[in-house]
Structure formats: structure tokens, C-alpha cells
Design an enzyme around this catalytic site. Sequence first.
Site, PDB file in Angstrom:
ATOM      1  N   HIS A   1      -4.769   2.885   9.618  1.00  0.00           N
ATOM      2  CA  HIS A   1      -3.645   2.503   8.762  1.00  0.00           C
ATOM      3  C   HIS A   1      -3.716   1.001   8.473  1.00  0.00           C
ATOM      4  O   HIS A   1      -4.080   0.220   9.346  1.00  0.00           O
ATOM      5  CB  HIS A   1      -2.312   2.807   9.456  1.00  0.00           C
ATOM      6  CG  HIS A   1      -2.030   4.268   9.610  1.00  0.00           C
ATOM      7  ND1 HIS A   1      -1.750   4.853  10.814  1.00  0.00           N
ATOM      8  CD2 HIS A   1      -2.006   5.270   8.700  1.00  0.00           C
ATOM      9  CE1 HIS A   1      -1.526   6.160  10.641  1.00  0.00           C
ATOM     10  NE2 HIS A   1      -1.685   6.437   9.361  1.00  0.00           N
ATOM     11  N   GLY A   2      -3.390   0.601   7.256  1.00  0.00           N
ATOM     12  CA  GLY A   2      -3.440  -0.815   6.887  1.00  0.00           C
ATOM     13  C   GLY A   2      -4.772  -1.174   6.256  1.00  0.00           C
ATOM     14  O   GLY A   2      -5.617  -0.313   6.052  1.00  0.00           O
TER      15      GLY A   2
ATOM     16  N   ASN B   1      -3.789   9.988   2.258  1.00  0.00           N
ATOM     17  CA  ASN B   1      -2.550   9.208   2.333  1.00  0.00           C
ATOM     18  C   ASN B   1      -2.798   7.746   1.980  1.00  0.00           C
ATOM     19  O   ASN B   1      -3.697   7.118   2.536  1.00  0.00           O
ATOM     20  CB  ASN B   1      -1.996   9.248   3.759  1.00  0.00           C
ATOM     21  CG  ASN B   1      -1.528  10.625   4.168  1.00  0.00           C
ATOM     22  OD1 ASN B   1      -1.694  11.590   3.448  1.00  0.00           O
ATOM     23  ND2 ASN B   1      -0.941  10.704   5.352  1.00  0.00           N
TER      24      ASN B   1
ATOM     25  N   GLY C   1      -5.760   5.732   3.859  1.00  0.00           N
ATOM     26  CA  GLY C   1      -6.573   5.746   2.630  1.00  0.00           C
ATOM     27  C   GLY C   1      -6.726   4.382   1.976  1.00  0.00           C
ATOM     28  O   GLY C   1      -7.597   4.201   1.124  1.00  0.00           O
TER      29      GLY C   1
ATOM     30  N   ASP D   1       6.348  11.883   7.080  1.00  0.00           N
ATOM     31  CA  ASP D   1       5.080  11.316   7.547  1.00  0.00           C
ATOM     32  C   ASP D   1       5.213  10.950   9.028  1.00  0.00           C
ATOM     33  O   ASP D   1       6.164  10.266   9.422  1.00  0.00           O
ATOM     34  CB  ASP D   1       4.776  10.064   6.695  1.00  0.00           C
ATOM     35  CG  ASP D   1       3.349   9.589   6.827  1.00  0.00           C
ATOM     36  OD1 ASP D   1       2.461  10.414   7.129  1.00  0.00           O
ATOM     37  OD2 ASP D   1       3.111   8.378   6.600  1.00  0.00           O
TER      38      ASP D   1
ATOM     39  N   ASN E   1      -0.610   4.080   1.475  1.00  0.00           N
ATOM     40  CA  ASN E   1       0.639   3.333   1.540  1.00  0.00           C
ATOM     41  C   ASN E   1       0.391   1.838   1.332  1.00  0.00           C
ATOM     42  O   ASN E   1       0.885   1.241   0.383  1.00  0.00           O
ATOM     43  CB  ASN E   1       1.320   3.583   2.900  1.00  0.00           C
ATOM     44  CG  ASN E   1       2.615   2.810   3.044  1.00  0.00           C
ATOM     45  OD1 ASN E   1       3.274   2.510   2.056  1.00  0.00           O
ATOM     46  ND2 ASN E   1       2.974   2.457   4.263  1.00  0.00           N
ATOM     47  N   THR E   2      -0.422   1.254   2.208  1.00  0.00           N
ATOM     48  CA  THR E   2      -0.564  -0.212   2.216  1.00  0.00           C
ATOM     49  C   THR E   2      -0.970  -0.787   0.857  1.00  0.00           C
ATOM     50  O   THR E   2      -0.428  -1.812   0.433  1.00  0.00           O
ATOM     51  CB  THR E   2      -1.593  -0.637   3.288  1.00  0.00           C
ATOM     52  OG1 THR E   2      -1.185  -0.079   4.531  1.00  0.00           O
ATOM     53  CG2 THR E   2      -1.659  -2.148   3.424  1.00  0.00           C
TER      54      THR E   2
HETATM   55  P1  13P Z   1      -2.542   3.221   4.581  1.00  0.00           P
HETATM   56  O1  13P Z   1      -1.298   2.435   4.743  1.00  0.00           O
HETATM   57  O2  13P Z   1      -3.705   2.646   5.290  1.00  0.00           O
HETATM   58  O3  13P Z   1      -2.834   3.534   3.168  1.00  0.00           O
HETATM   59  O4  13P Z   1      -2.285   4.630   5.309  1.00  0.00           O
HETATM   60  C1  13P Z   1      -1.229   5.437   4.883  1.00  0.00           C
HETATM   61  C2  13P Z   1      -1.075   6.618   5.748  1.00  0.00           C
HETATM   62  O5  13P Z   1      -2.013   7.095   6.335  1.00  0.00           O
HETATM   63  C3  13P Z   1       0.266   7.225   5.821  1.00  0.00           C
HETATM   64  O6  13P Z   1       0.338   8.214   6.791  1.00  0.00           O
END
Ligand code: 13P
Length: 291
Positions: A180-181, A230, A210, A82, A232-233
Site C-alpha cells: 500500500h502507498g 485496488n 495498485g 475495504d 487509492n494513493t
Molecule cells: P494503494 O494505496 O497503494 O493504491 O493501495 C490501495 C489498496 O490496496 C486499497 O485496499
Amino acid sequence: MTLVSMSEMLGKAKKEKYAVPQFNIINMEFTQAIVEVSNEENSPVILGVGEPTIKYMGMEYVIAIANAAAKNSSIPITLHLDHGSSFEVVMQCIKAGFSSVMIDGSKYSFEKNIALTNKVVEAAHSVGVSVEAELGTIGGAEDNIFVNENDVILPSAEEAIEFWNHTNVDALAVAVGTAHGMYKIEPKIKFDVISKISNSIPVPLVLHGGSGVPEQDIQKAINCGISKINVNTENQVAFSNAVRQIINNNDDIQDSRLFLRVGRDAVKEMVRSKIRLFSSANKTDAIILNK
Ligand code: 13P
């Protein structure tokens, strides 16, 4: 099953209008949660690994854990770098065993981004590894990347189409208003730009940031042509909240597995909800697996 490139899974997603999830992994528990639920839901899945995670886990652990996950799975799994920051980092990951890489040249000029992306595509494609590139800047904070709101650049559809015409990437992440976040205010996604790009080029489009995007916006983005999302957070928040709660309520916990298991279960729940929202469940048939 072995790790696969993401080309086949994303090609099918673009054609059938759903999105393959990329969930970032940071340790064994996240990987287990993501892979277990993806198997239960029969969904293809992309395991995203950022450079800070490679430093945190160590390259050998990243590769070993991802391979163990693939070996015990009946679904296609991609191990994807990533936001790769340089050609050198990308090459280290390919040599170590990643089946897909992202080269993030968005900090450079349009021309330099194209040149760097092409260099990565040439090297990666020669060994069957897929490539994602980024155009424009995605706001917010992730790992070692922080982009201030005022520095966010959203490219036009025409720029994205021109970028594609000069590269041969397998997936294109274009900044369209997500960050992101978690969001302080609701994101304003440029759905018209997504539609225009998606209708003009054959390559699947990626939505970064996302987490926290309202469900109706996710569905609209997929309808407009997003094929990979994507997250993550939201997984991190689910894990941390669950662990915090059990530790705060049980002063005497000594066996770490007690709270790691609770965190893992919280990630599983979040992953399942995203797979269903992205409509990627039961979409593993007819994906050509590079066994
Ligand atoms: P989030 O942490 O906002 O979900 O974004 C994840 C991301 O885009 C990883 O590349």
C-alpha cells in the site's frame, strides 16, 4: 441502477482477462470523479471504503453518496468495505447498505482467518453481498493499517489454494509482493504464484497496492490472473498536488469550490488512465445487474 455485488463483474473479468478497478472514496468529490469517468468509459467500478473513511464521512453520508452515484449511472457499481477488521464492522456495513465486504483476517493464524472468513461469508451470502478475503500481509501504510517491510508474509500458491478450498469467498486477495502507498523501489511481484493460484481455483484474484506499480507489471499481473486491482494513493496524490498548486499560486482564493473542482479533475484523469490500463472500458455488457 442500484448498487450490485461484485461477483458478476469479477467473474466476467476473470474469464475475459481484464481487471475491474477498485478506487477508494473519501468524500463526494472523489466519488463524483470516479463514477463520472467510469460512466464515460463504460467500465464497471468498485467504490472502496475503509473504516477510517466511515468515521470521517459518517455511515449515512457514505451510503447516500454511493446510492446517488449508482442512481445516476448506467454502469454496475459496487460499494465495498475495504479491509474490514471484524465480523461486527462487516455486519454494520451490510446492514447500512454495502453491496460487498472485505474481511481482512490476515492478522490471525491461517485457521482463525478461515473461521472468521467463513462466518462472514455465511452472513453476507444470505443477503446477496459478496465477500473478499485476504491471505498473507500486504506491506506499506494505508489508513489505520501499517505493515513493516520485515513483517510482510507472502503465502505460497498451495496455501492460497488450501485457503480457497476451506472458504467460499467471491474474491481472494493474496499478498504477492505489492504494498500500500507509493514504492521507494520497484515492487517484485510473484507472477508465478498468481498464475498457479489463478489456474487452480475459480475465484477471481485481487491485487492490493495498485498505486505506483509499473504499467508492464500491471499488464503481466492481469495476464497471470488478477481480476481486481485496488488503487487509492495515486488518486490522493493527484488530488493533493493539484489543490496545493492552485492554492499556492492564488493567495486570494476564498470559494473552496475553485480548488475542490481542480482536485476532482485531477482524480478524473488518474481514474481514466487506470481504467484504460486495466482494460475494463466497455466491459459492462452481459453483467447481470441486480436491479
Ligand atoms: P494503494 O494505496 O497503494 O493504491 O493501495 C490501495 C489498496 O490496496 C486499497 O485496499
